[in-house]
Scaffold this motif. Structure first.
Motif, PDB file in Angstrom:
ATOM      1  N   PRO A   1       0.917  -1.382  -0.151  1.00  0.00           N
ATOM      2  CA  PRO A   1       0.023  -0.092  -0.055  1.00  0.00           C
ATOM      3  C   PRO A   1       0.793   1.102   0.044  1.00  0.00           C
ATOM      4  CG  PRO A   1      -0.557  -1.258   2.008  1.00  0.00           C
ATOM      5  CD  PRO A   1       0.471  -2.030   1.183  1.00  0.00           C
ATOM      6  N   LEU A   2       1.809   1.304   0.552  1.00  0.00           N
ATOM      7  CA  LEU A   2       2.865   2.446   0.776  1.00  0.00           C
ATOM      8  C   LEU A   2       3.182   2.739  -0.769  1.00  0.00           C
ATOM      9  CD1 LEU A   2       5.052   2.388   3.831  1.00  0.00           C
ATOM     10  CD2 LEU A   2       3.181   4.095   3.139  1.00  0.00           C
ATOM     11  N   GLY A   3       3.705   1.741  -1.306  1.00  0.00           N
ATOM     12  CA  GLY A   3       4.285   1.874  -2.668  1.00  0.00           C
ATOM     13  C   GLY A   3       3.087   2.146  -3.646  1.00  0.00           C
ATOM     14  N   ALA A   4       2.162   1.799  -3.637  1.00  0.00           N
ATOM     15  CA  ALA A   4       0.918   2.141  -4.305  1.00  0.00           C
ATOM     16  C   ALA A   4       0.593   3.576  -4.025  1.00  0.00           C
ATOM     17  CB  ALA A   4      -0.281   1.331  -4.216  1.00  0.00           C
ATOM     18  N   ALA A   5       0.498   4.154  -3.124  1.00  0.00           N
ATOM     19  CA  ALA A   5       0.311   5.245  -2.478  1.00  0.00           C
ATOM     20  C   ALA A   5       1.285   6.491  -3.313  1.00  0.00           C
ATOM     21  CB  ALA A   5       0.258   5.748  -1.051  1.00  0.00           C
ATOM     22  N   PHE A   6       2.627   6.085  -3.112  1.00  0.00           N
ATOM     23  CA  PHE A   6       3.667   7.183  -3.720  1.00  0.00           C
ATOM     24  C   PHE A   6       3.680   7.003  -5.110  1.00  0.00           C
ATOM     25  CE2 PHE A   6       5.110   6.661   0.861  1.00  0.00           C
ATOM     26  CZ  PHE A   6       4.454   7.653   1.231  1.00  0.00           C
ATOM     27  N   LEU A   7       3.763   5.666  -5.420  1.00  0.00           N
ATOM     28  CA  LEU A   7       4.197   5.737  -7.106  1.00  0.00           C
ATOM     29  C   LEU A   7       2.777   6.083  -7.666  1.00  0.00           C
ATOM     30  CD1 LEU A   7       6.418   4.708  -8.582  1.00  0.00           C
ATOM     31  CD2 LEU A   7       5.327   2.428  -8.812  1.00  0.00           C
ATOM     32  N   GLY A   8       1.686   5.869  -7.097  1.00  0.00           N
ATOM     33  CA  GLY A   8       0.427   6.296  -7.747  1.00  0.00           C
ATOM     34  C   GLY A   8       0.423   7.748  -7.927  1.00  0.00           C
ATOM     35  N   LEU A   9       0.748   8.463  -6.935  1.00  0.00           N
ATOM     36  CA  LEU A   9       0.729  10.044  -6.904  1.00  0.00           C
ATOM     37  C   LEU A   9       1.771  10.571  -8.033  1.00  0.00           C
ATOM     38  CD1 LEU A   9       0.241  11.331  -3.412  1.00  0.00           C
ATOM     39  CD2 LEU A   9      -1.105  11.619  -5.339  1.00  0.00           C
ATOM     40  N   ILE A  10       2.825   9.705  -8.199  1.00  0.00           N
ATOM     41  CA  ILE A  10       3.892  10.217  -8.894  1.00  0.00           C
ATOM     42  C   ILE A  10       3.462  10.135 -10.807  1.00  0.00           C
ATOM     43  CG2 ILE A  10       5.891   9.724 -10.165  1.00  0.00           C
ATOM     44  CD1 ILE A  10       7.179   9.075  -7.348  1.00  0.00           C
ATOM     45  N   ILE A  11       2.753   8.792 -10.798  1.00  0.00           N
ATOM     46  CA  ILE A  11       2.171   8.639 -12.330  1.00  0.00           C
ATOM     47  C   ILE A  11       1.040   9.428 -12.656  1.00  0.00           C
ATOM     48  CG2 ILE A  11       1.559   6.686 -13.788  1.00  0.00           C
ATOM     49  CD1 ILE A  11       3.392   4.646 -12.118  1.00  0.00           C
ATOM     50  N   ALA A  12       0.266   9.628 -11.296  1.00  0.00           N
ATOM     51  CA  ALA A  12      -0.982  10.354 -11.514  1.00  0.00           C
ATOM     52  C   ALA A  12      -0.713  11.905 -12.276  1.00  0.00           C
ATOM     53  CB  ALA A  12      -1.621  10.809 -10.288  1.00  0.00           C
TER      54      ALA A  12
ATOM     55  N   LEU B   1      -6.376   2.072 -10.192  1.00  0.00           N
ATOM     56  CA  LEU B   1      -6.141   0.853 -10.616  1.00  0.00           C
ATOM     57  C   LEU B   1      -5.099   0.193  -9.796  1.00  0.00           C
ATOM     58  CD1 LEU B   1      -5.794  -0.959 -13.198  1.00  0.00           C
ATOM     59  CD2 LEU B   1      -3.695   0.204 -13.863  1.00  0.00           C
ATOM     60  N   PHE B   2      -4.171   1.288  -9.352  1.00  0.00           N
ATOM     61  CA  PHE B   2      -3.240   0.674  -8.102  1.00  0.00           C
ATOM     62  C   PHE B   2      -3.773   0.211  -6.994  1.00  0.00           C
ATOM     63  CE2 PHE B   2       1.278   2.526  -9.285  1.00  0.00           C
ATOM     64  CZ  PHE B   2       1.307   1.751 -10.349  1.00  0.00           C
ATOM     65  N   ALA B   3      -4.918   1.068  -6.391  1.00  0.00           N
ATOM     66  CA  ALA B   3      -5.509   0.788  -5.372  1.00  0.00           C
ATOM     67  C   ALA B   3      -6.294  -0.686  -5.531  1.00  0.00           C
ATOM     68  CB  ALA B   3      -6.448   1.869  -5.118  1.00  0.00           C
ATOM     69  N   PHE B   4      -6.978  -0.632  -6.733  1.00  0.00           N
ATOM     70  CA  PHE B   4      -7.547  -2.002  -6.885  1.00  0.00           C
ATOM     71  C   PHE B   4      -6.696  -3.403  -6.930  1.00  0.00           C
ATOM     72  CE2 PHE B   4      -9.015  -5.336  -9.823  1.00  0.00           C
ATOM     73  CZ  PHE B   4     -10.454  -5.540  -9.176  1.00  0.00           C
TER      74      PHE B   4
END
Lengths: 153, 491
Positions: free
Chosen positions: B12-23, B32-35
């Motif tokens: 979840p930490l990776g999904a949070a930070f990487l998600g915000l970068i790619i967003a 998608l990452f959260a799912f």
């Protein structure tokens, strides 16, 4: 004119680079002396906040905007996590997998300096972003509060 | 299986930070990452089910020096609850969050909250517990304020202040424990306290921890933030807060500290039962007069959490089974109810009971889902709420706590009363003019509702199986402190 008086601006211009340098020193020597990623990051952020206070919001945002602050914030956090995950190559999460080197040398202690740098980047960008948010959001709220008042008059 | 444990925090930490970068390039990535991460974590938590208790040494440091993650029966139960509800909440969010802006930030905060909760459930270190508690709490303060309306900001501010006070109390308690025992590892503290005996400082620390976790778990003298905070959040977050967060940060942390660090005593049990009984009665009484559907559900949460604490406070094997089973059941039916209230709000645009009625004609799936939820929470057989309440009442009688048994039965009737009122005002009767054009919610929202409704019914039939596996291992983990110490310090 934006910002504070010329005295303040001159002093800030001279002092800022030293503050940033001191912050970087605190981050890099985190594994040897008191300090580390968080305090060093706070000092670096303080330098940018000083620029914003002395020169005004526009000047500070032109050199280092909210988008790049938020990007660096996430990159720092992800970098820290990535260093922790790389430890899995040696079998453990957060394993210090790099050669520890000679104690009390600058390049020593394996992954600790790298983690400190990641935290320093994250903390400095994050605190600066919080300050930007407060500056922008404060203005927006004041504007929203003033406008209905004008209509009534 | 123990190599999976750090992933519960890292994914979840990776999904949070990487998600915000790619967003910044593609905005749909957060969902998608959260799912994907909640789906994988749910699968991992089910994989952990059958495995024996294990510990994971972070960075290869041996306890009590390093931080370690411990997965015993209780942690596994909590992980299953957290990750299953989170997966369904994310599926629900995909359509529901179209009502809001800034979706990448929503998913990032959701993932941070998940990382915090998984960390609290897994960690074997007191200070690490505090850190994860703060990660989950701070993410939840931001999520409560996510709508940025007047009411939501006020609720979030209240939650922030009370939660901050609670965190300070917890930190102070941990500091005092550290100064008296000289260690932060839970098993090591437990060993030190059991050999030297508890002194006044450690008892004071216990009092601070009970207060701090009591605020996080919204037990009654400390409940003031909950009725504002839970209704103000977006519906999937309300489901997470009510269904999971207060259980992990409040009940789980409290039971872990009481049973494993300090050791359970009859006095502590009496305090827990007193808090539980008070929560049950006050929550139910306050729920009756509410007009806002989500606020009513929030008060009902306080009341139902009282049942869990009462069962755990009994300290008997049957009472603990009942409390843990009610914890599992409450997570399913309260998330179901909050999600169906979100679905109703999505269709009708209101949460006021007085402005609704006759929704069964237009919203068949939502009606079915919320009816199952209402029946479960009121304790109607064959739904799961009935069985866990029955076990708690039977355990009270078996432990000769007749007054608490009476209170539990009485509050059960009260719960039925106010949910019948909701049922009548909300689902049956005449459909108001303004709501003639409403439509059923999209498929993904229905999917979460249906899965949770099936779980509400299914868990009661699975009870004979679970009482021997999942719940029994959680109960044995709680009752056997020496095994926990041996697992951490001996392995």
């Amino acid at each position: 004119m934006q910002g504070m008086t010329i005295i303040v601006k001159t002093v800030v211009r001279i002092v800022t680079s030293f503050i940033v340098l001191y912050g970087i020193y605190i981050v890099l020597y985190g594994h040897l002396t008191p300090g580390g990623g968080f305090p060093g990051g706070v000092i670096v952020a303080a330098a940018y906040i000083l620029i914003m206070l002395a020169y005004g919001k526009e000047v500070a945002l032109r050199s280092f905007g909210d988008k790049s602050a938020s990007l660096l914030d996430n990159l720092g956090a992800f970098g820290f996590l990535a260093i922790a995950l790389l430890g899995l190559t040696g079998g453990y999460f957060f394993l210090n997998f790099i050669n520890h080197g000679q104690p009390f040398r600058l390049v020593s202690a394996g992954t600790l300096p790298l983690s400190n740098i990641a935290i320093g980047v994250k903390v400095s960008a994050c605190l600066y972003a919080v300050f930007i948010a407060l500056a922008i959001f404060g203005r927006a709220v004041y504007r929203a509060m003033e406008e209905p008042g004008k209509e009534e008059r | 299986m123990h190599s999976l444990l750090p992933l519960f925090i890292a994914i979840p930490l990776g999904a949070a930070f990487l998600g915000l970068i790619i967003a910044k390039l593609w905005r749909g990535v957060g969902g998608l990452f959260a799912f994907l991460s909640t789906l994988s974590l749910m699968v991992f938590s089910f994989l952990l089910l059958g495995s024996s208790p294990s510990i994971y040494k972070m960075g290869g440091w041996i306890p009590p020096v390093g931080i370690n993650l411990v997965s015993d029966g209780l942690s596994t139960l909590m992980l299953v609850v957290i990750n299953t509800v989170a997966f369904l909440a994310i599926v629900f969010s995909i359509k529901y969050m179209e009502l809001y802006t800034a979706k990448p930030k929503y998913y990032a905060l959701f993932m941070l909250m998940m990382a915090g909760m998984n960390g609290v459930a897994l960690t074997g270190d007191m200070f690490n517990l505090f850190v994860f508690l703060e990660i989950a709490s701070i993410a939840s303060y931001a999520l409560v304020a996510f709508g940025c309306e007047h009411e939501e900001l006020e609720a979030s501010f209240k939650y922030l202040i009370l939660g901050g006070v609670a965190s300070t109390l917890v930190l102070l308690g941990i500091a005092i424990l550290y100064s008296t025992t000289g260690t932060l590892n839970m098993a090591d503290i437990a060993q030190s306290l059991s050999t030297h005996g508890a002194n006044k400082a450690s008892l004071f620390a216990l009092a601070l921890l009970v207060m701090g976790f009591g605020v996080k778990g919204a037990l009654v003298p400390f409940h003031a933030w909950l009725p504002d905070a839970h209704p103000s959040a977006p519906a999937p977050i309300s489901a997470m807060l009510s269904g999971v967060l207060i259980k992990v940060l409040g009940i789980y942390a409290l039971t872990r500290v009481i049973f494993h660090v300090f050791g359970f005593t009859p006095t502590l049990g009496a305090i827990l039962m007193g808090l539980g009984g008070l929560s049950m009665v006050v929550g139910a009484l306050l729920a009756i007069g509410q007009d806002d559907l989500k606020r009513l559900l929030a008060y009902s949460t306080i009341s139902q959490v009282g049942y869990i604490i009462l069962g755990l406070g009994l300290g008997t094997p049957l009472g603990i089974i009942g409390g843990l089973f009610h914890l599992l059941n409450h997570a399913t039916f309260k998330s179901l109810l909050f999600m169906s209230s979100g679905a109703i709000e999505y269709s009708t645009g209101t949460r006021r009971l007085s402005q609704m009625g006759g929704l069964n004609k237009r919203l068949p799936v939502t009606t079915a889902g919320s009816t199952v939820g209402f029946l479960s929470v009121s304790g109607i057989p064959p739904f799961n709420g009935f069985f866990s309440k029955l076990i708690i009442i039977v355990a009270c009688v078996a432990a000769h706590q007749y007054i608490y048994a009476g209170i539990a039965a009485f509050v059960g009737l009260f719960t039925l009363l106010y949910f019948l009122r909701v049922q009548r005002n909300l689902l049956f009767g005449d459909l108001p003019e303004s709501l003639q054009g409403i439509k059923e919610v999209p498929f993904l929202m229905c999917f979460s509702l249906v899965v949770l409704a099936v779980l509400c019914l299914g868990l009661s039939f699975l009870y004979p199986l679970m009482s021997k596996t999942l719940l029994a291992s959680a109960r044995d983990a709680l009752l056997n402190t020496s095994a926990y110490i041996k697992l951490v310090l001996g392995g």
